[in-house]
Design an enzyme around this catalytic site. Structure first.
Site, mmCIF file in Angstrom:
data_model
loop_
_atom_site.group_PDB
_atom_site.id
_atom_site.type_symbol
_atom_site.label_atom_id
_atom_site.label_comp_id
_atom_site.label_asym_id
_atom_site.label_seq_id
_atom_site.Cartn_x
_atom_site.Cartn_y
_atom_site.Cartn_z
ATOM 1 N N HIS A 140 -5.596 6.392 7.580
ATOM 2 C CA HIS A 140 -4.924 5.482 6.665
ATOM 3 C C HIS A 140 -3.422 5.551 6.913
ATOM 4 C CE1 HIS A 140 -8.239 4.459 3.822
ATOM 5 N NE2 HIS A 140 -8.760 5.540 4.358
ATOM 6 N N ASP A 168 0.857 -1.184 0.000
ATOM 7 C CA ASP A 168 0.000 0.000 0.000
ATOM 8 C C ASP A 168 0.891 1.231 0.000
ATOM 9 O OD1 ASP A 168 -2.719 1.168 0.161
ATOM 10 O OD2 ASP A 168 -1.964 2.000 2.040
ATOM 11 N N HIS A 183 -4.609 10.577 5.628
ATOM 12 C CA HIS A 183 -3.523 9.780 6.222
ATOM 13 C C HIS A 183 -2.820 10.444 7.404
ATOM 14 C CE1 HIS A 183 -1.028 12.432 3.794
ATOM 15 N NE2 HIS A 183 -1.421 11.859 2.652
ATOM 16 N N ASP A 203 -2.397 -0.511 6.579
ATOM 17 C CA ASP A 203 -3.347 -0.933 5.556
ATOM 18 C C ASP A 203 -2.874 -2.190 4.833
ATOM 19 O OD1 ASP A 203 -4.945 1.149 6.249
ATOM 20 O OD2 ASP A 203 -4.825 2.214 4.346
ATOM 21 N N GLU A 259 0.842 5.778 0.460
ATOM 22 C CA GLU A 259 0.147 7.037 0.727
ATOM 23 C C GLU A 259 0.819 8.098 -0.132
ATOM 24 O OE1 GLU A 259 -2.552 7.081 2.305
ATOM 25 O OE2 GLU A 259 -2.438 5.182 3.392
#
Length: 232
Positions: free
Chosen positions: A153, A7, A57, A158, A9
């Site tokens: 997040h 994942d 986030h 995640d 960001e």
């Protein structure tokens, strides 16, 4: 079989507008078992983060000032993911950003798809649950995964949650007798991960009484659903 659940960001939603990756989180699966091996890094994007992205986030411009650039970690990242199947929720988004970062580097062009294969859990979930919500939060509720600690997040968190979702979503039914929907009731228990180096479980044959009870259970499933694959 080696898989890497990944994942990211970012500073915003579109790399074509100059947005960059600010966090990469990866956890490793070997033969569908989580190992203790992971890759996690925060990155300085050399640009401002959109206010809307910070709300998602919680990563700030100030926090990233002393973090490395993507060019400083790319070799470690490519080695960690090389030859693995990448498990990503909404893969076009993360792969698009990663390929954008790779394209900005000097030297021979590289792409994620030439280093790894990619499995998109969002595309898979849409086929498995057509018409249903298939966000990561929705899938956690569907499969009874506790993500109450996920207030914001974060790439590594995640990735860990997605690993649990992927294993349940691709490993069988969430419930043997599906007599209702899987919207969750707020009482789900967190998944407890067993040690990766635990000894193999013993195989114990069932007794005749257990076999009879099993057949009765299959008959009940067939009566409820009209079809029981285990009886075919």
């Amino acid at each position: 079989m080696r898989q890497v659940v990944l994942d990211t960001e970012t500073t915003g939603i579109n790399p074509k507008e100059g947005h960059k990756i600010i966090e990469i989180g990866c956890v490793e699966l070997i033969n569908r078992r989580l190992t203790r091996n992971h890759f996690h890094v925060y990155l300085n994007p050399d640009r401002e983060i959109d206010a809307g992205a910070i709300e998602v986030h919680g990563i700030t411009n100030e926090f990233l000032k002393d973090k490395p650039r993507f060019a400083n970690v790319v070799e470690d990242f490519m080695r960690f993911t090389q030859g693995a199947e990448l498990i990503i929720h909404n893969a076009p988004f993360d792969v698009g950003f990663l390929n954008h970062e790779l394209a900005l580097l000097t030297g021979e062009p590289r792409r994620v798809e030439t280093n790894s294969t990619v499995f998109d859990t969002l595309a898979y979930a849409r086929k498995k649950h057509p018409g249903a919500r298939n966000s990561l939060d929705a899938l956690c509720k569907r499969y009874g995964i506790d993500n109450s600690h996920r207030e914001l997040h974060g790439a590594l968190l995640d990735a860990e949650i997605l690993a649990d979702v992927y294993l349940l979503m691709t490993g069988g039914q969430a419930s043997l007798l599906d007599e209702g929907d899987h919207t969750g009731n707020g009482n789900e228990q967190p998944i407890v991960r067993l040690s990766a180096d635990r000894p193999q479980l013993k195989i114990i044959a069932c007794s005749s009484e257990e076999e009879q009870a099993h057949q009765q259970r299959l008959a009940k499933i067939a009566k409820i659903s009209g079809n029981c694959l285990w009886q075919q």
